[in-house]
Design an enzyme around this catalytic site. Structure first.
Site: not given
Lengths: 221, 221, 221, 221
Positions: B92, B140, B201-202
């Site tokens: 990541h 990403e 995620a967030s």
């Protein structure tokens, strides 16, 4: 004074998953019999499992000095605490971190009430680590780790010198020693050199009978 | 084809400890309602807790390519598997590892039957990661992570180009995309660009109501 | 006492190759005019070039604690010395190393007679670095580096506290400070706080006229 | 086709400072005699010294994918180029970097017209590196580096397999091989396995007579 014993399970197969629980159970039993604190440091993914199933002090093998946020794959103090740990190793020779990160990790761990053991490799780095104010510094000459030759016999001066250096920097910091420790005489020698306990691993984890090995370890105290 | 959704809890406070269990429960519920696989990637110390309490696919946020042995603080595939995970993120952007370690991590994870998602930052590194034969590559662009601007809108070419590049290298490898994804239209756009799912995620973890946010996410599929 | 000024050229274009030689020449000239030691820390590939062409003290930006041997891409103390450097930065915030490596780097540099400046980020890490016995510790709060806001104004306590902490650990170690320093008043303030000099970079390197900027820097001493 | 030979001086004492110049001179002489390109990769602080004193192709041992700016201690492509290098090693097994950084280093080096040799450890990582489009991938099984056992004899399949894998990914990328190479027969075998040259180190640098060792190396081509 009673020593602190911290058993590092590393990624040993014998100390993974159910194995971690079994060895933690041996730590609990021998700790109870002897009245000596025997903590266990399982792998990160085993911290909750061990802490929720065995009544033994659990340490994390690593902790990052990060807060809540975008830190994928990092070890967050709050999570370690919530998982049931009472403390953490920091900067083990197999998981070195930079100086600024040791400091932030100690601070983060303290913020959650976790006890901190900063691992070091010689007298100079032990003194440096003591200046960061952890609960313990664990000095382990890397060349003796896993060697079966106890540091207390092979290099007593690194232990004695560490104790002296730490006292001068911050008398509240205590010294553990590690590397090659597995027998009762090793622990006794370590205490006589001024350390307050030991960090150990393969000598117990890979013993045919870990519980018996722990019983031998504490037999001379 | 139904997408794969992987929700990375990072070290968000909302996704730590009991919070991880709560969000995992939302993933399970919405996954069941929708028939779409919604996996959760909690912190390492929460993997066992989540996997043993919630019937949801659990991914580790990181995994090291080490075997059993002297690897304190490392994430051992066997331990991740024993803790109940079905897969792992690798590399990541917040936990980059070197190329040789990505390869050994993919190999170690596969050896335990864990699914592998290698994260990358652009088309070239996506192609490189695909050559290592993971199950998924998740592209990403780091500048969009946590930005709220979905990669599918800000940089559709990085997704389309990744899909094309991966097909050429190894048609068995699938592409996920991430960064800024949170809404139903983002997921829909990501699928239309050729990815088979999203890493996010967030946008969900920090939503006022994560379950409602997940329901919106899958609403257009 | 006369201060020590160390100008870090980082990877600034203005301080690369011929540019490094030009700025080093400005350091030499202003050093000579003022009687103040102004050293320059060019990039690794420019150390020999600058040291062989300009009569100025040259520091390396980094040094690894490795000996002769199989260490491709590492910075070997002997090579730094042979290239003409008189000292080295260690553990700059843009090139952090772990604690054991700071110690081995200090030892390796000293073994070649190189002066050592260990960079740190706060009072605690400054105290820790001092325990390793370098010639200097340079404390630089990372958030002020390149900010244009001098540490001596924004956070005088970190300088004063560092000086006190270092004195307690090892009175032979001297404190430099850095971050946001560029003007004469910044240097003067830094000295008044107990540091013996400054580590600085963009304020001079990226000035329209670096020589004039250096003249201003030393104008109040 | 004539091979490319790259001699890595690592941090060998024999290849430091004046020693680097002497060995580079041997590379130049044997290269001229034989018509074979023999490049040298000295330490970072020796790049300018060697390139400005010897008419031989010089490679850097490492290069960071950073631009101009605040990157203390990093190896900036422009500086490497200005120092006189024609290329660089990237990701040597003794200086591993993460995947995103290999990609940015290749891109940065190309932007300055530097040739790129990405080092890898097995067939899978060789394929991955090829996807990044460097000029060369140099496959070196780490366990054979410095062993004196040539990879072409100990593990011919890793060379053959690397050549096949790279051809499939990008036919413009060429394969070098390394580890244990020092004799004429090793180079010949390496070429027969499909590589276009070799990366080598101790077998030549630590030879009693490096020039004679190089003459033996090219004797069968």
């Amino acid at each position: 004074m009673k020593p602190l014993i911290v058993l590092n399970l590393k990624t040993y197969l014998e100390g993974t998953g159910e194995g971690a629980v079994r060895i933690a159970e041996a730590c609990r039993a021998v700790g109870e019999e002897s009245g000596i604190e025997i903590a266990v440091a399982p792998q990160l993914c085993d911290v909750y499992r061990v802490a929720s199933q065995v009544d033994v002090p659990v340490y994390s093998q690593h902790l990052d000095g990060v807060g809540a946020g975008s830190f994928t794959g990092h070890v967050f103090a709050r999570c370690v605490k919530d998982a049931g740990a009472v403390g953490t190793l920091i900067n083990h020779s197999e998981r070195r971190v930079n100086l600024a990160d040791i400091e932030s990790s100690v601070t983060a761990a303290k913020g959650e009430g976790l006890r901190t053991i900063v691992c070091t490799n010689n007298i100079a780095t032990t003194a440096a680590a003591a200046a960061l104010g952890p609960d313990f510094v664990a000095v382990e000459p890397p060349e003796l780790i896993g060697s079966g030759i106890p540091v207390s016999k092979a290099d007593p001066e690194v232990v004695r010198g560490s104790v002296t250096a730490v006292e001068r920097i911050d008398a509240d910091v205590k010294v553990l020693c590690g590397a090659g420790i597995s027998k009762g005489e090793d622990l006794k020698a370590a205490m006589e050199l001024g350390s307050v306990g030991v960090l150990l691993a393969s000598g117990i984890v890979k013993a045919k009978d870990p519980k018996a090995a722990l019983e031998d370890l504490v037999s001379l105290i």
